[in-house]
Scaffold this motif. Structure first.
Motif, PDB file in Angstrom:
ATOM      1  N   MET A   1       0.842  -1.182   0.000  1.00  0.00           N
ATOM      2  CA  MET A   1       0.000   0.000   0.000  1.00  0.00           C
ATOM      3  C   MET A   1       0.883   1.240   0.000  1.00  0.00           C
ATOM      4  SD  MET A   1      -2.747   1.201   2.897  1.00  0.00           S
ATOM      5  CE  MET A   1      -4.257   0.542   2.252  1.00  0.00           C
ATOM      6  N   LYS A   2       0.477   2.245  -0.771  1.00  0.00           N
ATOM      7  CA  LYS A   2       1.184   3.527  -0.788  1.00  0.00           C
ATOM      8  C   LYS A   2       0.558   4.425   0.274  1.00  0.00           C
ATOM      9  CE  LYS A   2       2.270   3.577  -5.710  1.00  0.00           C
ATOM     10  NZ  LYS A   2       2.049   4.307  -6.969  1.00  0.00           N
ATOM     11  N   VAL A   3       1.376   4.793   1.271  1.00  0.00           N
ATOM     12  CA  VAL A   3       0.898   5.610   2.389  1.00  0.00           C
ATOM     13  C   VAL A   3       1.583   6.968   2.333  1.00  0.00           C
ATOM     14  CG1 VAL A   3       0.718   5.811   4.891  1.00  0.00           C
ATOM     15  CG2 VAL A   3       0.564   3.555   3.816  1.00  0.00           C
ATOM     16  N   GLY A   4       0.787   8.014   2.168  1.00  0.00           N
ATOM     17  CA  GLY A   4       1.316   9.370   2.179  1.00  0.00           C
ATOM     18  C   GLY A   4       1.255   9.925   3.593  1.00  0.00           C
ATOM     19  N   ILE A   5       2.284  10.683   3.960  1.00  0.00           N
ATOM     20  CA  ILE A   5       2.303  11.323   5.278  1.00  0.00           C
ATOM     21  C   ILE A   5       2.510  12.815   5.057  1.00  0.00           C
ATOM     22  CG2 ILE A   5       3.483  11.519   7.494  1.00  0.00           C
ATOM     23  CD1 ILE A   5       4.087   8.558   7.298  1.00  0.00           C
ATOM     24  N   ALA A   6       1.472  13.601   5.381  1.00  0.00           N
ATOM     25  CA  ALA A   6       1.548  15.059   5.246  1.00  0.00           C
ATOM     26  C   ALA A   6       2.082  15.621   6.560  1.00  0.00           C
ATOM     27  CB  ALA A   6       0.167  15.638   4.942  1.00  0.00           C
ATOM     28  N   TYR A   7       3.175  16.383   6.479  1.00  0.00           N
ATOM     29  CA  TYR A   7       3.776  16.946   7.689  1.00  0.00           C
ATOM     30  C   TYR A   7       4.390  18.298   7.366  1.00  0.00           C
ATOM     31  CZ  TYR A   7       8.316  15.652   5.792  1.00  0.00           C
ATOM     32  OH  TYR A   7       9.415  15.560   4.988  1.00  0.00           O
ATOM     33  N   ASP A   8       4.594  19.100   8.422  1.00  0.00           N
ATOM     34  CA  ASP A   8       5.255  20.391   8.238  1.00  0.00           C
ATOM     35  C   ASP A   8       6.465  20.549   9.154  1.00  0.00           C
ATOM     36  OD1 ASP A   8       3.860  20.639  10.600  1.00  0.00           O
ATOM     37  OD2 ASP A   8       2.785  22.451  10.038  1.00  0.00           O
ATOM     38  N   LEU A   9       6.591  19.650  10.104  1.00  0.00           N
ATOM     39  CA  LEU A   9       7.712  19.684  11.036  1.00  0.00           C
ATOM     40  C   LEU A   9       8.126  18.239  11.291  1.00  0.00           C
ATOM     41  CD1 LEU A   9       9.398  21.547  12.937  1.00  0.00           C
ATOM     42  CD2 LEU A   9       7.693  21.067  14.689  1.00  0.00           C
ATOM     43  N   PRO A  10       9.289  17.830  10.797  1.00  0.00           N
ATOM     44  CA  PRO A  10       9.675  16.424  10.950  1.00  0.00           C
ATOM     45  C   PRO A  10      10.115  16.105  12.386  1.00  0.00           C
ATOM     46  CG  PRO A  10      11.390  17.628   9.776  1.00  0.00           C
ATOM     47  CD  PRO A  10      10.270  18.589  10.027  1.00  0.00           C
ATOM     48  N   ARG A  11       9.153  15.721  13.206  1.00  0.00           N
ATOM     49  CA  ARG A  11       9.433  15.356  14.595  1.00  0.00           C
ATOM     50  C   ARG A  11       9.741  13.858  14.668  1.00  0.00           C
ATOM     51  NH1 ARG A  11       3.848  17.061  16.905  1.00  0.00           N
ATOM     52  NH2 ARG A  11       3.348  15.896  15.051  1.00  0.00           N
ATOM     53  N   TRP A  12      10.108  13.391  15.842  1.00  0.00           N
ATOM     54  CA  TRP A  12      10.430  11.967  15.975  1.00  0.00           C
ATOM     55  C   TRP A  12       9.210  11.097  15.698  1.00  0.00           C
ATOM     56  CZ3 TRP A  12       8.110   8.586  19.267  1.00  0.00           C
ATOM     57  CH2 TRP A  12       7.366   9.133  20.320  1.00  0.00           C
ATOM     58  N   GLU A  13       7.988  11.614  15.976  1.00  0.00           N
ATOM     59  CA  GLU A  13       6.785  10.812  15.727  1.00  0.00           C
ATOM     60  C   GLU A  13       6.623  10.501  14.241  1.00  0.00           C
ATOM     61  OE1 GLU A  13       6.557  13.762  17.498  1.00  0.00           O
ATOM     62  OE2 GLU A  13       5.240  13.477  19.219  1.00  0.00           O
ATOM     63  N   GLU A  14       6.824  11.512  13.400  1.00  0.00           N
ATOM     64  CA  GLU A  14       6.688  11.312  11.955  1.00  0.00           C
ATOM     65  C   GLU A  14       7.761  10.341  11.453  1.00  0.00           C
ATOM     66  OE1 GLU A  14       4.256  14.343  13.120  1.00  0.00           O
ATOM     67  OE2 GLU A  14       6.421  14.456  13.354  1.00  0.00           O
ATOM     68  N   LYS A  15       8.974  10.518  11.952  1.00  0.00           N
ATOM     69  CA  LYS A  15      10.059   9.610  11.551  1.00  0.00           C
ATOM     70  C   LYS A  15       9.744   8.183  11.980  1.00  0.00           C
ATOM     71  CE  LYS A  15      13.429  13.316  11.827  1.00  0.00           C
ATOM     72  NZ  LYS A  15      14.520  13.912  12.589  1.00  0.00           N
ATOM     73  N   ASN A  16       9.173   8.016  13.159  1.00  0.00           N
ATOM     74  CA  ASN A  16       8.810   6.696  13.663  1.00  0.00           C
ATOM     75  C   ASN A  16       7.667   6.088  12.837  1.00  0.00           C
ATOM     76  OD1 ASN A  16       9.118   4.570  15.572  1.00  0.00           O
ATOM     77  ND2 ASN A  16       7.245   5.262  16.571  1.00  0.00           N
ATOM     78  N   ILE A  17       6.656   6.899  12.503  1.00  0.00           N
ATOM     79  CA  ILE A  17       5.541   6.409  11.676  1.00  0.00           C
ATOM     80  C   ILE A  17       6.058   5.944  10.319  1.00  0.00           C
ATOM     81  CG2 ILE A  17       3.468   7.140  10.405  1.00  0.00           C
ATOM     82  CD1 ILE A  17       2.839   8.964  12.839  1.00  0.00           C
ATOM     83  N   ILE A  18       6.949   6.735   9.716  1.00  0.00           N
ATOM     84  CA  ILE A  18       7.519   6.374   8.418  1.00  0.00           C
ATOM     85  C   ILE A  18       8.274   5.050   8.520  1.00  0.00           C
ATOM     86  CG2 ILE A  18       9.290   7.033   6.723  1.00  0.00           C
ATOM     87  CD1 ILE A  18       8.364   9.981   7.192  1.00  0.00           C
ATOM     88  N   GLN A  19       9.104   4.925   9.558  1.00  0.00           N
ATOM     89  CA  GLN A  19       9.896   3.697   9.724  1.00  0.00           C
ATOM     90  C   GLN A  19       9.003   2.480   9.960  1.00  0.00           C
ATOM     91  OE1 GLN A  19      13.239   3.426   9.131  1.00  0.00           O
ATOM     92  NE2 GLN A  19      12.675   1.264   9.193  1.00  0.00           N
ATOM     93  N   GLU A  20       7.977   2.631  10.814  1.00  0.00           N
ATOM     94  CA  GLU A  20       7.079   1.509  11.102  1.00  0.00           C
ATOM     95  C   GLU A  20       6.271   1.099   9.870  1.00  0.00           C
ATOM     96  OE1 GLU A  20       6.914  -0.492  13.771  1.00  0.00           O
ATOM     97  OE2 GLU A  20       8.653   0.633  14.504  1.00  0.00           O
ATOM     98  N   ALA A  21       5.846   2.079   9.081  1.00  0.00           N
ATOM     99  CA  ALA A  21       5.103   1.762   7.855  1.00  0.00           C
ATOM    100  C   ALA A  21       5.996   0.989   6.887  1.00  0.00           C
ATOM    101  CB  ALA A  21       4.581   3.038   7.204  1.00  0.00           C
ATOM    102  N   LYS A  22       7.267   1.404   6.780  1.00  0.00           N
ATOM    103  CA  LYS A  22       8.214   0.690   5.921  1.00  0.00           C
ATOM    104  C   LYS A  22       8.448  -0.730   6.440  1.00  0.00           C
ATOM    105  CE  LYS A  22      10.745   4.649   4.074  1.00  0.00           C
ATOM    106  NZ  LYS A  22      12.037   5.378   4.076  1.00  0.00           N
ATOM    107  N   ASN A  23       8.553  -0.854   7.773  1.00  0.00           N
ATOM    108  CA  ASN A  23       8.747  -2.178   8.378  1.00  0.00           C
ATOM    109  C   ASN A  23       7.580  -3.114   8.071  1.00  0.00           C
ATOM    110  OD1 ASN A  23      11.135  -1.252   9.460  1.00  0.00           O
ATOM    111  ND2 ASN A  23      10.335  -1.009  11.538  1.00  0.00           N
ATOM    112  N   GLU A  24       6.391  -2.543   7.917  1.00  0.00           N
ATOM    113  CA  GLU A  24       5.194  -3.341   7.606  1.00  0.00           C
ATOM    114  C   GLU A  24       5.054  -3.612   6.109  1.00  0.00           C
ATOM    115  OE1 GLU A  24       2.883  -4.734   9.705  1.00  0.00           O
ATOM    116  OE2 GLU A  24       4.253  -4.167  11.310  1.00  0.00           O
ATOM    117  N   GLY A  25       6.021  -3.125   5.315  1.00  0.00           N
ATOM    118  CA  GLY A  25       6.014  -3.401   3.891  1.00  0.00           C
ATOM    119  C   GLY A  25       5.289  -2.384   3.030  1.00  0.00           C
ATOM    120  N   HIS A  26       4.948  -1.236   3.600  1.00  0.00           N
ATOM    121  CA  HIS A  26       4.244  -0.198   2.829  1.00  0.00           C
ATOM    122  C   HIS A  26       5.246   0.743   2.162  1.00  0.00           C
ATOM    123  CE1 HIS A  26       0.498  -1.488   4.587  1.00  0.00           C
ATOM    124  NE2 HIS A  26       1.021  -1.361   5.792  1.00  0.00           N
TER     125      HIS A  26
END
Length: 142
Positions: free
Chosen positions: A1-26
């Motif tokens: 699945m292609k998951v878009g993440i809209a953000y304006d300030l790259p905090r640790w939460e966004e980085k963690n969400i991106i990493q976890e989504a990649k870990n799940e194969g997205h």
């Protein structure tokens, strides 16, 4: 699945969400919303199956969610939810209508008003004390 993440300030939460989504194969598509200029007829040139709204700026979050939704892409934290949740009175009303326990809005306002009232009483007392000091000083110099 292609998951878009809209953000304006790259905090640790966004980085963690991106990493976890990649870990799940997205496939993750970051969308840095500060780079774009948006108009009411704007199209966001990103293909995604789903977006996650992570903007810190409320107005930017509402606008980007609206634009993404208008293109038919589902988004977590849609613009209507963002608008409703910004106003505490609306949020409390909506939650109480859904039988979700909340503090009564009246009791919250009473607490706020008592705090403001206390602040006003202390402030006016300090002004009165300063006026008395000023009167005493002026009386002593006459």
């Amino acid at each position: 699945m292609k998951v878009g993440i809209a953000y304006d300030l790259p905090r640790w939460e966004e980085k963690n969400i991106i990493q976890e989504a990649k870990n799940e194969g997205h496939q993750v598509i970051p969308f840095y919303s500060k780079q774009g200029i948006f108009y009411s007829d704007s199209n966001i040139d990103i293909e995604a199956d789903l977006f996650i709204q992570r903007n810190v700026s409320h107005s930017r979050a509402v606008m980007t969610s609206f634009l993404i939704e208008s293109q038919g892409i589902p988004i977590v934290n849609d613009y209507v939810t963002l608008i409703k949740s910004e106003n505490k009175a609306f949020t409390t009303f909506i939650l109480s209508r859904a039988d979700i326990k909340t503090l009564e809005l009246q009791s919250v306002w009473k607490r706020i008003c008592s705090f403001v009232g206390l602040y006003i009483r202390i402030s006016s007392r300090n002004k009165t004390d300063r006026r008395k000091l000023g009167q005493n000083d002026s009386e002593g110099t006459r």
